[in-house]
Scaffold this motif. Sequence first.
Motif, mmCIF file in Angstrom:
data_model
loop_
_atom_site.group_PDB
_atom_site.id
_atom_site.type_symbol
_atom_site.label_atom_id
_atom_site.label_comp_id
_atom_site.label_asym_id
_atom_site.label_seq_id
_atom_site.Cartn_x
_atom_site.Cartn_y
_atom_site.Cartn_z
ATOM 1 N N LEU A 1 -21.375 53.824 39.753
ATOM 2 C CA LEU A 1 -20.328 53.248 40.592
ATOM 3 C C LEU A 1 -19.001 53.132 39.853
ATOM 4 O O LEU A 1 -17.933 53.411 40.409
ATOM 5 C CB LEU A 1 -20.779 51.870 41.089
ATOM 6 N N ALA A 2 -19.063 52.748 38.579
ATOM 7 C CA ALA A 2 -17.835 52.535 37.812
ATOM 8 C C ALA A 2 -17.052 53.819 37.566
ATOM 9 O O ALA A 2 -15.880 53.765 37.195
ATOM 10 C CB ALA A 2 -18.165 51.870 36.483
ATOM 11 N N ASP A 3 -17.671 54.981 37.766
ATOM 12 C CA ASP A 3 -16.946 56.244 37.597
ATOM 13 C C ASP A 3 -15.741 56.322 38.525
ATOM 14 O O ASP A 3 -14.776 57.040 38.243
ATOM 15 C CB ASP A 3 -17.866 57.438 37.889
ATOM 16 N N TYR A 4 -15.801 55.636 39.632
ATOM 17 C CA TYR A 4 -14.752 55.730 40.651
ATOM 18 C C TYR A 4 -13.778 54.558 40.582
ATOM 19 O O TYR A 4 -12.953 54.390 41.474
ATOM 20 C CB TYR A 4 -15.396 55.807 42.042
ATOM 21 N N LEU A 5 -13.885 53.772 39.513
ATOM 22 C CA LEU A 5 -13.009 52.618 39.340
ATOM 23 C C LEU A 5 -11.553 53.074 39.258
ATOM 24 O O LEU A 5 -11.224 54.012 38.541
ATOM 25 C CB LEU A 5 -13.382 51.868 38.057
ATOM 26 N N GLY A 6 -10.709 52.396 40.006
ATOM 27 C CA GLY A 6 -9.298 52.745 40.002
ATOM 28 C C GLY A 6 -8.915 53.766 41.055
ATOM 29 O O GLY A 6 -7.725 54.024 41.270
ATOM 30 N N GLU A 7 -9.890 54.368 41.725
ATOM 31 C CA GLU A 7 -9.596 55.322 42.784
ATOM 32 C C GLU A 7 -9.505 54.591 44.123
ATOM 33 O O GLU A 7 -10.305 53.705 44.410
ATOM 34 C CB GLU A 7 -10.689 56.393 42.867
ATOM 35 N N LYS A 8 -8.543 54.972 44.913
ATOM 36 C CA LYS A 8 -8.405 54.345 46.225
ATOM 37 C C LYS A 8 -9.589 54.699 47.114
ATOM 38 O O LYS A 8 -10.049 53.896 47.918
ATOM 39 C CB LYS A 8 -7.102 54.800 46.888
ATOM 40 N N TYR A 9 -10.109 55.911 46.951
ATOM 41 C CA TYR A 9 -11.260 56.366 47.723
ATOM 42 C C TYR A 9 -12.290 56.991 46.774
ATOM 43 O O TYR A 9 -11.921 57.734 45.868
ATOM 44 C CB TYR A 9 -10.843 57.409 48.768
ATOM 45 N N ALA A 10 -13.540 56.672 46.991
ATOM 46 C CA ALA A 10 -14.622 57.299 46.235
ATOM 47 C C ALA A 10 -15.131 58.469 47.067
ATOM 48 O O ALA A 10 -15.885 58.285 48.026
ATOM 49 C CB ALA A 10 -15.743 56.298 45.962
ATOM 50 N N LEU A 11 -14.725 59.659 46.716
ATOM 51 C CA LEU A 11 -15.001 60.844 47.539
ATOM 52 C C LEU A 11 -16.339 61.475 47.156
ATOM 53 O O LEU A 11 -16.401 62.561 46.576
ATOM 54 C CB LEU A 11 -13.854 61.842 47.400
#
Length: 226
Positions: free
Chosen positions: A106-116
């Motif tokens: 889950l933390a891989d997408y930290l800081g992204e507005k959308y987790a694609l």
Amino acid sequence: MTNFRTFILGLAAAFGLPWLCLIVLPAMQYEQLTPVAYDKDKDGLEGYFPPAPINGQGQLVYISEGCNQCHTQMIRPVQLGLDGWYKGWGQDQEARPAAPARASVLADYLGEKYALLGIQRIGPDLANFGWRAPKVDALYQHLFSPRSVHDWSTMPAYTHLFNVKKIQGPPSENAVKLPKKFALPEGYEATPTKEAEALVQYLLSLKKDYPVPGQGAAVAASPAKK
């Protein structure tokens, strides 16, 4: 009446529980995430996880063009026997590492507005595309004319992300380079728009294979092998 009430409660539970577990709780958990510092002694790394920020403006172009309809950005756990790690999918460019690199977290997408994460893998997974991406010129060619790169490609051509115009003076240094079979009419060239430039920079920024703090360095945090 009792049976009807039981039916309604069962129906609500059948839809409500998956919604709660798959959407609400993960969303709440994601909102509470913060960057985690590496322990140099335990992890062998310094800085914070995740260390590779994405290009936010390019992500918006990626979404608007529907790229996430055909490409995923998620490496599934190898235990499922579905993917694991394939050649070129991360920093390790060998055929297949002896120890499978980690799945997405889950933390891989930290800081992204959308987790694609994507919905289907028609094209290759792009979670770590930045490590295996070709040169910028080649990416522009692939976006403008996919079949000039692979004649079997089913990827649509994003010609609307380029300005096709008559050459005025010296040819542009950023003009798309095409093989003779796919060349534009003589005297014309195609140059990337700001949207195409942002999209390419976003693709180059996709590097989601850094070691998770406290879980061991499954992937060496060193420059990609070429």
